[in-house]
Structures are given as C-alpha cells and as structure tokens.
Design an enzyme around this catalytic site. Structure first.
Site, PDB file in Angstrom:
ATOM      1  N   GLY A   1       1.013  -1.146   0.097  1.00  0.00           N
ATOM      2  CA  GLY A   1      -0.071  -0.059  -0.014  1.00  0.00           C
ATOM      3  C   GLY A   1       0.873   1.426  -0.066  1.00  0.00           C
ATOM      4  O   GLY A   1       1.750   1.271  -0.482  1.00  0.00           O
ATOM      5  N   CYS A   2       0.281   2.233   0.645  1.00  0.00           N
ATOM      6  CA  CYS A   2       1.118   3.541   0.756  1.00  0.00           C
ATOM      7  C   CYS A   2       2.459   3.275   1.418  1.00  0.00           C
ATOM      8  O   CYS A   2       2.605   2.916   2.545  1.00  0.00           O
ATOM      9  CB  CYS A   2       0.279   4.516   1.587  1.00  0.00           C
ATOM     10  SG  CYS A   2       1.109   6.024   1.856  1.00  0.00           S
TER      11      CYS A   2
END
Length: 161
Positions: free
Chosen positions: A11-12
C-alpha cells in the site's frame, strides 16, 4: 553488524516506511518503486498506472538484531494481505501486496510465514516476486511522516502472530 536488505510493497509507502523505521534492528529504509517495466519511474507515472511498478519500501536491517522472518511478520501486520490492488482508501495496482525477495532463503521464509497465516485462517493474496531494480522515490516521499509530524492513516497494526 550484519547488514541485509528486504523489499516490501503493502500500500502507501509512507506508512510502510514509518512502521519499518520503528522496528527493532532496522538501520534505514528508502521508499521507491519496483516490479514494473519503466526505468527511472516518477511518482506521477506510477500513480497513472503507466509503469507497472508498486510503491515499495527497501528495508536495511541488522540481521544480528532481527530477521527477515520477523520483518515479514511485521509486513503482514501493517496491511491487509487479502486485498488486491489496493490498501484501504488507496486503490490501484501500485498499492498491491508483494514481497520482492532478494534470494531463495527470503522466498522460503516468506512462503513459511504465508503458510502460517493461512493455517490461522487468514486470506493471503500477497505475491512473491524476485526483486528487480529498486528505483528510489523522490526526496519529498522519503520519511514523509517524520517530515510532516503526522502519523500513518493507511497502516494499522493488527496482531496476527
């Protein structure tokens, strides 16, 4: 000190870097891009899905203080490995769950952690991929939460082990 490296996409990369930076034995980390076809990708290109790259964190750690297996466990605690092409509010293939292993030992250890999670009933869609070139991200992405004084919105620790 016995310095080793590991590369995780979950993810981020801001939140991932924050979590890894605060883990025992981690010496340094760098956010960047890996797994795609474009050399020297830029964030805007990755975000536009034109490169095939994932946002990832290169973790350098002291193998005398922690292990690749322990970092894998942390990796699985800071994101949802059941999600594909996204994490929480961050949607797109650049936010996929993937471990880019650097050698056969890392691959075997990651497979063992995944098997353990599946035995416990967790769904795991994380890909295991041989590492290719890791392209360092732009400076403004490095240690983002340390620079801004914020805390990650995209990574919550969930005890699985």
């Amino acid at each position: 000190m016995k310095l080793e490296k590991a590369i995780f996409a979950c993810g981020c990369f801001w939140g991932a870097q924050y979590q890894f930076e605060h883990a025992k034995g981690v010496v340094r980390s760098t956010v960047g891009y890996i797994g795609g076809h474009k050399e020297h990708p830029a964030y805007e290109e990755v975000k536009a899905h034109t490169t095939g790259h994932a946002e990832a964190t290169l973790v350098e750690f002291d193998a005398e203080q922690t292990s690749f297996t322990e970092l894998c466990k942390l990796f699985f605690e800071i994101h949802d490995p059941a999600q594909t092409d996204g994490q929480g509010p961050d949607i797109g293939p650049q936010y996929r769950s993937e471990i880019f292993y650097l050698n056969d030992k890392q691959k075997e250890e990651a497979e063992a952690v995944i098997a353990l999670l599946r035995e416990k009933g967790y769904e795991v869609n994380t890909k295991l991929t041989p590492a290719t070139t890791f392209w360092e991200g732009e400076e403004y992405h490095q240690h983002y939460y340390d620079k801004t004084g914020g805390e990650p919105y995209c990574h919550i620790r969930v005890k699985k082990f």
